[in-house]
Design a protein around this motif. Structure first.
Motif, PDB file in Angstrom:
ATOM      1  N   LYS A  46       0.830  -1.204   0.000  1.00 33.42           N
ATOM      2  CA  LYS A  46       0.000   0.000   0.000  1.00 33.42           C
ATOM      3  C   LYS A  46       0.863   1.253   0.000  1.00 33.42           C
ATOM      4  O   LYS A  46       0.552   2.246  -0.665  1.00 33.42           O
ATOM      5  CB  LYS A  46      -0.930  -0.009   1.212  1.00 33.42           C
ATOM      6  N   ASP A  47       1.963   1.199   0.728  1.00 34.83           N
ATOM      7  CA  ASP A  47       2.873   2.344   0.775  1.00 34.83           C
ATOM      8  C   ASP A  47       3.567   2.570  -0.569  1.00 34.83           C
ATOM      9  O   ASP A  47       3.821   3.712  -0.965  1.00 34.83           O
ATOM     10  CB  ASP A  47       3.931   2.132   1.861  1.00 34.83           C
ATOM     11  N   ILE A  48       3.860   1.486  -1.273  1.00 34.98           N
ATOM     12  CA  ILE A  48       4.570   1.591  -2.549  1.00 34.98           C
ATOM     13  C   ILE A  48       3.637   2.028  -3.673  1.00 34.98           C
ATOM     14  O   ILE A  48       3.952   2.908  -4.472  1.00 34.98           O
ATOM     15  CB  ILE A  48       5.227   0.249  -2.919  1.00 34.98           C
ATOM     16  N   GLY A  49       2.457   1.408  -3.743  1.00 33.46           N
ATOM     17  CA  GLY A  49       1.523   1.691  -4.830  1.00 33.46           C
ATOM     18  C   GLY A  49       1.822   0.844  -6.059  1.00 33.46           C
ATOM     19  O   GLY A  49       2.815   0.105  -6.112  1.00 33.46           O
ATOM     20  N   SER A  50       0.967   0.945  -7.079  1.00 33.10           N
ATOM     21  CA  SER A  50       1.134   0.153  -8.297  1.00 33.10           C
ATOM     22  C   SER A  50       2.394   0.558  -9.045  1.00 33.10           C
ATOM     23  O   SER A  50       2.657   1.743  -9.226  1.00 33.10           O
ATOM     24  CB  SER A  50      -0.085   0.331  -9.210  1.00 33.10           C
ATOM     25  N   ASP A  51       3.145  -0.452  -9.487  1.00 28.95           N
ATOM     26  CA  ASP A  51       4.383  -0.175 -10.225  1.00 28.95           C
ATOM     27  C   ASP A  51       4.799  -1.462 -10.937  1.00 28.95           C
ATOM     28  O   ASP A  51       5.399  -2.350 -10.328  1.00 28.95           O
ATOM     29  CB  ASP A  51       5.485   0.300  -9.275  1.00 28.95           C
ATOM     30  N   ASN A  52       4.473  -1.555 -12.218  1.00 31.18           N
ATOM     31  CA  ASN A  52       4.748  -2.781 -12.964  1.00 31.18           C
ATOM     32  C   ASN A  52       6.236  -3.113 -13.047  1.00 31.18           C
ATOM     33  O   ASN A  52       6.646  -4.256 -12.846  1.00 31.18           O
ATOM     34  CB  ASN A  52       4.188  -2.673 -14.383  1.00 31.18           C
ATOM     35  N   GLU A  53       7.041  -2.121 -13.365  1.00 29.32           N
ATOM     36  CA  GLU A  53       8.476  -2.356 -13.532  1.00 29.32           C
ATOM     37  C   GLU A  53       9.111  -2.830 -12.228  1.00 29.32           C
ATOM     38  O   GLU A  53       9.899  -3.782 -12.207  1.00 29.32           O
ATOM     39  CB  GLU A  53       9.170  -1.079 -14.012  1.00 29.32           C
ATOM     40  N   LEU A  54       8.742  -2.194 -11.144  1.00 30.10           N
ATOM     41  CA  LEU A  54       9.266  -2.579  -9.840  1.00 30.10           C
ATOM     42  C   LEU A  54       8.780  -3.973  -9.458  1.00 30.10           C
ATOM     43  O   LEU A  54       9.535  -4.785  -8.911  1.00 30.10           O
ATOM     44  CB  LEU A  54       8.828  -1.554  -8.791  1.00 30.10           C
ATOM     45  N   ALA A  55       7.530  -4.271  -9.776  1.00 30.91           N
ATOM     46  CA  ALA A  55       6.964  -5.589  -9.474  1.00 30.91           C
ATOM     47  C   ALA A  55       7.751  -6.693 -10.178  1.00 30.91           C
ATOM     48  O   ALA A  55       8.055  -7.729  -9.577  1.00 30.91           O
ATOM     49  CB  ALA A  55       5.496  -5.638  -9.893  1.00 30.91           C
ATOM     50  N   LEU A  56       8.090  -6.466 -11.438  1.00 28.76           N
ATOM     51  CA  LEU A  56       8.843  -7.461 -12.197  1.00 28.76           C
ATOM     52  C   LEU A  56      10.243  -7.650 -11.630  1.00 28.76           C
ATOM     53  O   LEU A  56      10.753  -8.772 -11.563  1.00 28.76           O
ATOM     54  CB  LEU A  56       8.914  -7.051 -13.665  1.00 28.76           C
ATOM     55  N   GLN A  57      10.854  -6.569 -11.217  1.00 27.63           N
ATOM     56  CA  GLN A  57      12.181  -6.654 -10.596  1.00 27.63           C
ATOM     57  C   GLN A  57      12.116  -7.476  -9.305  1.00 27.63           C
ATOM     58  O   GLN A  57      12.990  -8.305  -9.034  1.00 27.63           O
ATOM     59  CB  GLN A  57      12.706  -5.263 -10.279  1.00 27.63           C
TER      60      GLN A  57
END
Length: 238
Positions: A46-57
């Motif tokens: 929740k603190d980070i929020g949606s982030d596809n690139e970060l999720a893949l990393q």
């Protein structure tokens, strides 16, 4: 937050006692786990929020909890079939399987196709992914008519004899959730459960009896989807 900051933060929360506890208490056996509870990961996500690139990393880090975070950071509408196939083949327990199925797969435009495809798989958590996605899809898709969901009764009956514990639990879960979608699907799911009750396997017997207990419960809560059909609008009288 950067990738490095997140990874360092996860290591700061490392607790090997929790790894052992989750394995013993919940059957969550995972490789390269730091021992962080799912509820704590939800706060971080929740603190980070949606982030596809970060999720893949994070997924590619190979750290178990980082992969769980991936399922919470990636945007469901951006999920591709290639990613679904990449991820599903790595599932090693019900927790990570369900996290991806509920958070991402059930909200994908190709959820229905992957449910049917994965239901034919042999690996326990790939097949569970089919039915865990279906169980969540029943609630994620609020507009499709009954015909879409009735097609899934075929695979539910076909796989009801699978005695792998996390498959049979997901088959049961999917049957119950279809039956809680609306009153007509409830009636049909009860019929299907009674058909499964005629099967001889212990897994089928358990699936059917457990489903019937819930689906025939007085005052069962249903979602009334699609609501344009099953929820009668309240007309205010002036």
């Amino acid at each position: 937050m950067t990738y490095t900051e997140i990874i360092n933060g996860l290591y700061d929360l490392q607790d090997k006692d929790k790894v052992a506890f989750k394995a013993k208490k919940f059957g969550v056996i995972s490789n390269n786990s730091l021992g962080i509870y799912h509820q704590d990961l939800k706060v971080i996500a929740k603190d980070i929020g949606s982030d596809n690139e970060l999720a893949l990393q994070l997924f590619d880090s190979g750290i178990y909890e980082a992969r769980l975070l991936c399922s919470k950071l990636f945007k469901p509408k951006d999920v591709t079939e290639d990613l679904m196939e990449k991820w599903v083949k790595t599932f090693e327990n019900w927790e990570i399987c369900d996290s991806f199925c509920m958070g991402l797969f059930s909200k994908s435009d190709i959820a229905s196709a992957k449910i049917l495809e994965w239901s034919n798989r042999d690996p326990e958590f790939e097949k569970r992914a089919a039915f865990a996605t279906l169980a969540s899809y029943c609630m994620a898709d609020k507009t499709s008519d009954n015909n879409l969901f009735e097609q899934f009764f075929t695979i539910i009956k076909r796989e009801a004899n699978d005695d792998k514990i996390y498959v049979k639990k997901a088959v049961n879960w999917a049957l119950r959730n279809i039956g809680k979608r609306n009153i007509d699907l409830n009636r049909k799911a009860i019929e299907v459960a009674n058909e499964i009750l005629e099967f001889e396997s212990k897994s089928a017997q358990w699936i059917a009896k457990n489903a019937l207990t819930e689906l025939q419960k007085e005052g069962i809560r249903m979602s009334d989807y699609p609501r344009a059909i099953y929820r009668i609008p309240i007309v205010k009288v002036h």
